[in-house]
Structures are given as structure tokens and as C-alpha cells.
Design an enzyme around this catalytic site. Sequence first.
Site, short mmCIF file in Angstrom:
data_model
loop_
_atom_site.label_atom_id
_atom_site.label_comp_id
_atom_site.label_asym_id
_atom_site.label_seq_id
_atom_site.Cartn_x
_atom_site.Cartn_y
_atom_site.Cartn_z
N VAL A 116 0.57 -1.24 0.01
CA VAL A 116 0.13 0.02 0.09
C VAL A 116 0.84 1.34 -0.09
O VAL A 116 0.58 2.19 -0.53
CB VAL A 116 -1.07 -0.10 1.24
N GLU A 117 1.81 1.04 0.74
CA GLU A 117 2.79 2.47 0.89
C GLU A 117 3.53 2.89 -0.59
O GLU A 117 3.71 3.73 -0.70
CB GLU A 117 3.80 2.32 2.09
N SER A 118 4.18 1.74 -0.95
CA SER A 118 5.19 1.78 -2.14
C SER A 118 5.04 1.11 -3.21
O SER A 118 5.75 1.21 -4.14
CB SER A 118 6.57 1.72 -1.50
#
Length: 193
Positions: free
Chosen positions: A92-94
Site C-alpha cells: 500500500v505504501e510503495s
Amino acid sequence: MNVIKKTVLLLLFIMVIVNFIMVTDINETDIVEKEICIKTEETKIEEKETTNSQYENISNKTNLPYSVVVTIFEEANKYNINPNLLLSLIEVESNFEYLADNGIAAGLCQINYKDSTAKWLWSKIFPNETYKKDKLFDPHKNIKLGAYYISYLLKRFNNDYHKALTAYNRGPSKVVSRSKYSERVLKGMKEYK
């Protein structure tokens, strides 16, 4: 004299039998212990093969190097968090891009370098190293920072995953009970089982 000889012979015979029983008992115990050791070693090998296979599958699915996947699992284990949570958070972050930089956060776990988060985490995990933003792009170091941070937040918010994940994403002072972000990360955990 005959009775004495018979008694001595009987005693000798009993001693031989007792000795035989003791030796047999010891040998059987040794054999059982050796079998247990062999089975334990076989189990360890099987577990390692399963783990290696799992790492390879995740490496292929995420396009992360095998060593990075190993670091994810080691750090998750170190902080007693589900590795699937860490994998989903990274996705989700990267989107598994270790060079990701959105102008506020960097690396696989998107460690915030605009506020004091990155410096604070760096001082906790790498106290003998000087912090520099560029070091956040080292996937192994970034994972160590991210794993520590999410475990810290889970403790801070009494293992409330929604609050901890929302704090990870928005900052600890902007916590709500649920967010689309936390739901997305938790939903993504199922993909790595």
C-alpha cells in the site's frame, strides 16, 4: 561347598542379567533420543524448505529480491508482528518500489522524512549511524525502520490495528478508529497467506 558355588553362580548370573537389562535400557534410550534428534533435524529441514519456498513465492509475486523478503520476515518475527501485515503495508505504501519517494516519505515503508519521524526511528534502530535521507532507500534498513514503527504503534494503541495503521499513515496525533487506509492494508494481508 556346593551350596556356596551355586549361590555365587546364581549371584553372578543375576548380575549379568541386571547388567544386560541396564545396557539394553540405555541403548534403547540412546536410540530413542537419536531418533528424536533425527526427526527434529528433518523437521527443521522441512520447515526451512517450506520457508524458502514461501520466500521465493513472495519474491516472485512482489518482484522484491529474495534477501529483502527474508528481511521482512525476520523483522516481523523480531517484533512479533504478522509478516503479511508488513507485506501489505509495503504494498500500500510503495507498491514494492524501494526507490519510492512522494516528497514526504521514502522507501518501501514510506518513512516520513519531512517531520521528525525518520530521524527518531533512525536513532532507535541505528543509533551509531548518522541519519541521511538517502539511507531510507536501502530496502533492508527501511524495512527495519517500518517494522519497528508499526510495532511501536501497535503497542501504543493496544494492538488496535486500525488505529495503529491510521497513525502510521497520518501520524500518531491524527488517529481515528478506522480509515480507508487501515482497511486497505488489513484487506491486503489475505493475499500473502
